[in-house]
Design a protein around this motif. Structure first.
Motif, PDB file in Angstrom:
ATOM      1  N   ALA A 189       0.977  -1.109  -0.110  1.00 58.74           N
ATOM      2  CA  ALA A 189       0.082   0.055   0.201  1.00 58.74           C
ATOM      3  C   ALA A 189       0.811   1.316  -0.023  1.00 58.74           C
ATOM      4  CB  ALA A 189      -0.881   0.014   1.232  1.00 58.74           C
ATOM      5  N   THR A 190       1.850   1.367   0.992  1.00 57.62           N
ATOM      6  CA  THR A 190       2.570   2.397   0.865  1.00 57.62           C
ATOM      7  C   THR A 190       3.547   2.634  -0.592  1.00 57.62           C
ATOM      8  OG1 THR A 190       2.803   2.305   3.345  1.00 57.62           O
ATOM      9  CG2 THR A 190       4.720   3.335   2.163  1.00 57.62           C
ATOM     10  N   TYR A 191       3.940   1.450  -1.062  1.00 63.48           N
ATOM     11  CA  TYR A 191       4.600   1.533  -2.284  1.00 63.48           C
ATOM     12  C   TYR A 191       3.694   2.011  -3.375  1.00 63.48           C
ATOM     13  CZ  TYR A 191       7.377   0.082  -6.454  1.00 63.48           C
ATOM     14  OH  TYR A 191       8.065   0.034  -7.421  1.00 63.48           O
ATOM     15  N   ALA A 192       2.698   1.726  -3.598  1.00 64.63           N
ATOM     16  CA  ALA A 192       1.703   2.075  -4.406  1.00 64.63           C
ATOM     17  C   ALA A 192       1.313   3.680  -4.172  1.00 64.63           C
ATOM     18  CB  ALA A 192       0.376   1.355  -4.251  1.00 64.63           C
ATOM     19  N   LYS A 193       1.273   4.067  -3.109  1.00 64.12           N
ATOM     20  CA  LYS A 193       1.320   5.497  -2.848  1.00 64.12           C
ATOM     21  C   LYS A 193       2.300   6.450  -3.389  1.00 64.12           C
ATOM     22  CE  LYS A 193       0.598   6.973   1.438  1.00 64.12           C
ATOM     23  NZ  LYS A 193       0.193   7.198   2.950  1.00 64.12           N
ATOM     24  N   ALA A 194       3.380   6.042  -2.802  1.00 62.67           N
ATOM     25  CA  ALA A 194       4.621   6.688  -3.295  1.00 62.67           C
ATOM     26  C   ALA A 194       4.754   6.506  -4.939  1.00 62.67           C
ATOM     27  CB  ALA A 194       6.030   6.122  -2.693  1.00 62.67           C
ATOM     28  N   LEU A 195       4.561   5.306  -5.716  1.00 61.67           N
ATOM     29  CA  LEU A 195       4.517   5.126  -6.843  1.00 61.67           C
ATOM     30  C   LEU A 195       3.574   6.159  -7.626  1.00 61.67           C
ATOM     31  CD1 LEU A 195       5.687   3.863  -9.389  1.00 61.67           C
ATOM     32  CD2 LEU A 195       3.959   2.061  -9.168  1.00 61.67           C
ATOM     33  N   ALA A 196       2.372   6.330  -7.175  1.00 61.97           N
ATOM     34  CA  ALA A 196       1.304   7.277  -7.670  1.00 61.97           C
ATOM     35  C   ALA A 196       1.903   8.728  -7.562  1.00 61.97           C
ATOM     36  CB  ALA A 196      -0.032   6.998  -7.217  1.00 61.97           C
ATOM     37  N   THR A 197       2.585   8.894  -6.590  1.00 62.63           N
ATOM     38  CA  THR A 197       2.651  10.210  -6.373  1.00 62.63           C
ATOM     39  C   THR A 197       4.264  10.736  -6.891  1.00 62.63           C
ATOM     40  OG1 THR A 197       1.790  10.088  -4.008  1.00 62.63           O
ATOM     41  CG2 THR A 197       3.464  11.884  -4.260  1.00 62.63           C
TER      42      THR A 197
END
Length: 218
Positions: free
Chosen positions: A167-175
């Protein structure tokens, strides 16, 4: 965000103590009694050390902070400077996020020298004072912008869990995108090394430091 319970307890204990960072009150950061690897007198420098200083001063002002301890291995200064310059000027991160990631890392290592200078730069680049104060006290800041939250969660999970959740990786990737993820990892890793050097050398914080950064309880 996932934390080990031991780290949670440490953070709560640090925040419950007297304020870890006394913001804008003019108190100097607590200095160690002995600077183990202080600046080397110019007349004592080896040719290799002089060459490393010339390479450093070609991109920055006078040698300071971790670079004096590292000058004992002068090639390390020459090799690390291009990486440092890339993170500082060439990465995909905004100056605000770059500085925020640095102070998160400095807080993890209780590194007053790095925290003092980079917290001031973080403020100059738009990070709110209450966010800087929360990081100094070992608390998760409230009311972060989306990019601040993504960078904070990614960095703290990386330090505490030695990886990040999906979840944290996905948020950073999107940002930040894939390059941004590598850049955030790079800043965390680089300033972990810098903190290790400064803590081992017991390099004191500058005399004009703006705040006091307390060590987390062991």
């Amino acid at each position: 965000m996932i934390f080990h319970r031991a780290h949670q307890g440490r953070r709560v204990g640090a925040a419950a103590a007297a304020a870890a960072f006394v913001f804008s009150c003019g108190l100097a950061a607590t200095a160690h009694a002995q600077d183990r690897l202080p600046p080397i007198p110019r007349d004592k420098l080896t040719p290799a050390q002089k060459e490393a200083i010339s390479a450093y001063e070609g991109t920055r002002d006078a040698l300071r902070g971790p670079w004096w301890p590292m000058l004992r291995a002068p090639q390390s200064v020459k090799l690390l400077m291009p990486w440092s310059e890339y993170l500082r000027h060439g990465s995909s991160l905004s100056p605000k996020i770059y500085e925020m990631v640095i102070i998160v890392t400095a807080r993890e290592w209780s590194q007053a020298f790095s925290f003092d200078g980079h917290s001031q730069r973080a403020l100059t680049n738009g990070l709110k004072p209450e966010i800087v104060k929360a990081i100094a006290e070992g608390r998760r800041p409230k009311d972060m912008a989306a990019d601040e939250e993504a960078a904070y969660d990614f960095s703290t999970e990386l330090h505490h869990n030695h990886s990040v959740s999906d979840a944290t990786y996905a948020k950073a990737l999107a940002t930040f995108g894939e390059q941004g993820i590598i850049d955030i990892i790079g800043v965390n890793g680089h300033y972990t090394l810098i903190s290790m050097v400064l803590n081992t050398a017991r390099t004191p914080a500058p005399a004009d430091a703006k705040g006091r950064l307390e060590r987390f309880p062991n």
